[in-house]
Design a protein around this motif. Structure first.
Motif, PDB file in Angstrom:
ATOM      1  N   SER A  97     -29.890  13.920 -16.471  1.00 59.10           N
ATOM      2  CA  SER A  97     -30.228  15.312 -16.769  1.00 59.10           C
ATOM      3  C   SER A  97     -28.932  16.075 -17.039  1.00 59.10           C
ATOM      4  CB  SER A  97     -30.969  15.939 -15.583  1.00 59.10           C
ATOM      5  OG  SER A  97     -30.073  16.094 -14.490  1.00 59.10           O
ATOM      6  N   PRO A  98     -29.016  17.199 -17.726  1.00 59.41           N
ATOM      7  CA  PRO A  98     -27.799  17.983 -17.970  1.00 59.41           C
ATOM      8  C   PRO A  98     -27.049  18.323 -16.682  1.00 59.41           C
ATOM      9  CG  PRO A  98     -29.573  18.785 -19.362  1.00 59.41           C
ATOM     10  CD  PRO A  98     -30.183  17.770 -18.414  1.00 59.41           C
ATOM     11  N   ALA A  99     -27.779  18.555 -15.594  1.00 56.36           N
ATOM     12  CA  ALA A  99     -27.136  18.897 -14.324  1.00 56.36           C
ATOM     13  C   ALA A  99     -26.374  17.709 -13.734  1.00 56.36           C
ATOM     14  CB  ALA A  99     -28.191  19.384 -13.327  1.00 56.36           C
ATOM     15  N   ASP A 100     -26.767  16.477 -14.069  1.00 55.58           N
ATOM     16  CA  ASP A 100     -26.132  15.287 -13.500  1.00 55.58           C
ATOM     17  C   ASP A 100     -25.054  14.683 -14.386  1.00 55.58           C
ATOM     18  OD1 ASP A 100     -27.617  15.329 -11.152  1.00 55.58           O
ATOM     19  OD2 ASP A 100     -29.239  14.157 -12.031  1.00 55.58           O
ATOM     20  N   LYS A 101     -24.913  15.161 -15.614  1.00 53.15           N
ATOM     21  CA  LYS A 101     -23.956  14.551 -16.554  1.00 53.15           C
ATOM     22  C   LYS A 101     -22.524  14.531 -16.016  1.00 53.15           C
ATOM     23  CE  LYS A 101     -25.783  14.280 -21.078  1.00 53.15           C
ATOM     24  NZ  LYS A 101     -25.631  14.533 -22.467  1.00 53.15           N
ATOM     25  N   ALA A 102     -22.129  15.539 -15.267  1.00 47.17           N
ATOM     26  CA  ALA A 102     -20.764  15.598 -14.740  1.00 47.17           C
ATOM     27  C   ALA A 102     -20.524  14.552 -13.658  1.00 47.17           C
ATOM     28  CB  ALA A 102     -20.476  16.995 -14.190  1.00 47.17           C
ATOM     29  N   ASN A 103     -21.584  13.970 -13.092  1.00 46.40           N
ATOM     30  CA  ASN A 103     -21.450  13.014 -11.993  1.00 46.40           C
ATOM     31  C   ASN A 103     -21.436  11.564 -12.444  1.00 46.40           C
ATOM     32  OD1 ASN A 103     -21.539  15.150 -10.112  1.00 46.40           O
ATOM     33  ND2 ASN A 103     -23.762  15.155 -10.206  1.00 46.40           N
ATOM     34  N   VAL A 104     -21.626  11.315 -13.739  1.00 49.76           N
ATOM     35  CA  VAL A 104     -21.700   9.942 -14.230  1.00 49.76           C
ATOM     36  C   VAL A 104     -20.658   9.693 -15.305  1.00 49.76           C
ATOM     37  CG1 VAL A 104     -24.155   9.682 -13.696  1.00 49.76           C
ATOM     38  CG2 VAL A 104     -23.476  10.475 -15.962  1.00 49.76           C
ATOM     39  N   GLN A 105     -20.332   8.411 -15.440  1.00 47.59           N
ATOM     40  CA  GLN A 105     -19.438   7.971 -16.509  1.00 47.59           C
ATOM     41  C   GLN A 105     -20.274   7.147 -17.475  1.00 47.59           C
ATOM     42  OE1 GLN A 105     -16.111   5.687 -15.100  1.00 47.59           O
ATOM     43  NE2 GLN A 105     -15.683   4.868 -17.132  1.00 47.59           N
ATOM     44  N   ILE A 106     -20.281   7.526 -18.740  1.00 48.09           N
ATOM     45  CA  ILE A 106     -21.058   6.810 -19.750  1.00 48.09           C
ATOM     46  C   ILE A 106     -20.102   6.196 -20.756  1.00 48.09           C
ATOM     47  CG2 ILE A 106     -22.766   6.999 -21.593  1.00 48.09           C
ATOM     48  CD1 ILE A 106     -23.993   9.361 -20.063  1.00 48.09           C
ATOM     49  N   THR A 107     -20.172   4.890 -20.874  1.00 40.89           N
ATOM     50  CA  THR A 107     -19.479   4.130 -21.916  1.00 40.89           C
ATOM     51  C   THR A 107     -20.564   3.255 -22.514  1.00 40.89           C
ATOM     52  OG1 THR A 107     -17.496   4.116 -20.534  1.00 40.89           O
ATOM     53  CG2 THR A 107     -17.525   2.629 -22.422  1.00 40.89           C
ATOM     54  N   ARG A 108     -21.256   3.781 -23.513  1.00 37.11           N
ATOM     55  CA  ARG A 108     -22.440   3.092 -24.037  1.00 37.11           C
ATOM     56  C   ARG A 108     -22.192   1.617 -24.260  1.00 37.11           C
ATOM     57  NH1 ARG A 108     -27.179   5.486 -25.445  1.00 37.11           N
ATOM     58  NH2 ARG A 108     -27.165   7.714 -25.259  1.00 37.11           N
ATOM     59  N   PRO A 109     -23.093   0.783 -23.804  1.00 38.63           N
ATOM     60  CA  PRO A 109     -24.407   1.102 -23.271  1.00 38.63           C
ATOM     61  C   PRO A 109     -24.421   1.248 -21.756  1.00 38.63           C
ATOM     62  CG  PRO A 109     -24.287  -1.249 -23.603  1.00 38.63           C
ATOM     63  CD  PRO A 109     -22.949  -0.669 -24.020  1.00 38.63           C
ATOM     64  N   ARG A 110     -23.277   1.375 -21.112  1.00 38.30           N
ATOM     65  CA  ARG A 110     -23.208   1.411 -19.653  1.00 38.30           C
ATOM     66  C   ARG A 110     -23.191   2.834 -19.114  1.00 38.30           C
ATOM     67  NH1 ARG A 110     -20.939  -2.939 -21.672  1.00 38.30           N
ATOM     68  NH2 ARG A 110     -20.873  -4.891 -20.527  1.00 38.30           N
ATOM     69  N   ILE A 111     -23.758   2.978 -17.884  1.00 37.09           N
ATOM     70  CA  ILE A 111     -23.721   4.241 -17.166  1.00 37.09           C
ATOM     71  C   ILE A 111     -23.544   3.927 -15.690  1.00 37.09           C
ATOM     72  CG2 ILE A 111     -26.255   4.310 -17.056  1.00 37.09           C
ATOM     73  CD1 ILE A 111     -26.035   7.400 -17.018  1.00 37.09           C
ATOM     74  N   LYS A 112     -22.715   4.708 -15.028  1.00 37.18           N
ATOM     75  CA  LYS A 112     -22.518   4.530 -13.591  1.00 37.18           C
ATOM     76  C   LYS A 112     -22.064   5.848 -12.987  1.00 37.18           C
ATOM     77  CE  LYS A 112     -17.689   3.142 -13.761  1.00 37.18           C
ATOM     78  NZ  LYS A 112     -16.695   2.211 -13.271  1.00 37.18           N
ATOM     79  N   PRO A 113     -22.254   5.995 -11.669  1.00 33.22           N
ATOM     80  CA  PRO A 113     -21.703   7.179 -11.018  1.00 33.22           C
ATOM     81  C   PRO A 113     -20.180   7.134 -11.085  1.00 33.22           C
ATOM     82  CG  PRO A 113     -23.331   6.107  -9.614  1.00 33.22           C
ATOM     83  CD  PRO A 113     -23.047   5.180 -10.752  1.00 33.22           C
ATOM     84  N   LYS A 114     -19.556   8.271 -11.229  1.00 43.25           N
ATOM     85  CA  LYS A 114     -18.088   8.324 -11.269  1.00 43.25           C
ATOM     86  C   LYS A 114     -17.525   7.780  -9.960  1.00 43.25           C
ATOM     87  CE  LYS A 114     -17.356  11.885 -14.672  1.00 43.25           C
ATOM     88  NZ  LYS A 114     -16.935  13.259 -14.954  1.00 43.25           N
ATOM     89  N   GLY A 115     -16.471   6.980 -10.071  1.00 39.60           N
ATOM     90  CA  GLY A 115     -15.804   6.434  -8.898  1.00 39.60           C
ATOM     91  C   GLY A 115     -16.356   5.110  -8.398  1.00 39.60           C
ATOM     92  N   VAL A 116     -17.437   4.643  -8.970  1.00 43.92           N
ATOM     93  CA  VAL A 116     -18.047   3.378  -8.548  1.00 43.92           C
ATOM     94  C   VAL A 116     -17.515   2.260  -9.435  1.00 43.92           C
ATOM     95  CG1 VAL A 116     -20.224   2.103  -8.407  1.00 43.92           C
ATOM     96  CG2 VAL A 116     -20.109   4.459  -7.615  1.00 43.92           C
ATOM     97  N   GLU A 117     -17.159   1.132  -8.835  1.00 44.37           N
ATOM     98  CA  GLU A 117     -16.644  -0.009  -9.587  1.00 44.37           C
ATOM     99  C   GLU A 117     -17.501  -1.237  -9.313  1.00 44.37           C
ATOM    100  OE1 GLU A 117     -14.291   0.256 -11.864  1.00 44.37           O
ATOM    101  OE2 GLU A 117     -14.045   2.362 -11.356  1.00 44.37           O
ATOM    102  N   GLY A 118     -17.576  -2.137 -10.284  1.00 48.65           N
ATOM    103  CA  GLY A 118     -18.226  -3.427 -10.086  1.00 48.65           C
ATOM    104  C   GLY A 118     -19.729  -3.433 -10.248  1.00 48.65           C
ATOM    105  N   ILE A 119     -20.306  -2.327 -10.629  1.00 47.54           N
ATOM    106  CA  ILE A 119     -21.745  -2.266 -10.878  1.00 47.54           C
ATOM    107  C   ILE A 119     -22.029  -1.058 -11.772  1.00 47.54           C
ATOM    108  CG2 ILE A 119     -22.268  -0.922  -8.806  1.00 47.54           C
ATOM    109  CD1 ILE A 119     -24.914  -2.596  -8.633  1.00 47.54           C
TER     110      ILE A 119
END
Length: 128
Positions: free
Chosen positions: A47-69
């Motif tokens: 959602s627009p409210a959550d975009k700042a909390n995730v890192q998107i490198t298409r086609p991947r998406i993950k919460p910022k700061g999370v590694e290995g998944i």
């Protein structure tokens, strides 16, 4: 996400080298036959409210700061939460000690839409 990865590894799932960190699989004995059980991590667009909390490198998406998944960003999963059904995990396996754990299953309609998109992705492939 890190807890999810730890749970998958604890259950014997390994990251698939071809789709590292969003597909996990393991061999299982099902009805006397060895079968490969695969888990794909898919995510709807944030959602627009959550975009700042995730890192998107298409086609991947993950919460910022999370590694290995991470998950596979799946545009057609938008709205997957509509009509979701809560399942009390303690009722599925009373002996497992899963208290206050809720599993949400997508509605049958949303699940069907996901499967139709998956079929469309694979329909022209020659593999079984």
């Amino acid at each position: 996400m890190e807890e999810l990865r730890a749970a998958l590894l604890r259950l014997g799932y390994l990251a698939d080298p071809a789709a590292k960190n969003f597909q996990f699989s393991k061999e299982a004995d099902l009805l006397g036959q060895k079968r490969k059980v695969k888990v794909d991590l898919l995510a709807a667009p944030p959602s627009p409210a959550d975009k700042a909390n995730v890192q998107i490198t298409r086609p991947r998406i993950k919460p910022k700061g999370v590694e290995g998944i991470h998950a596979y960003l799946t545009d057609e999963a938008e709205g997957i939460e509509i009509g979701k059904r809560p399942i009390d995990m303690s009722r599925l396996d009373p002996g497992a000690g899963l208290r206050n754990q809720i599993l949400f299953l997508p509605s049958a309609f949303n699940y069907l839409i996901q499967k139709l998109h998956a079929f469309d992705d694979r329909k022209n492939r020659g593999d079984a």
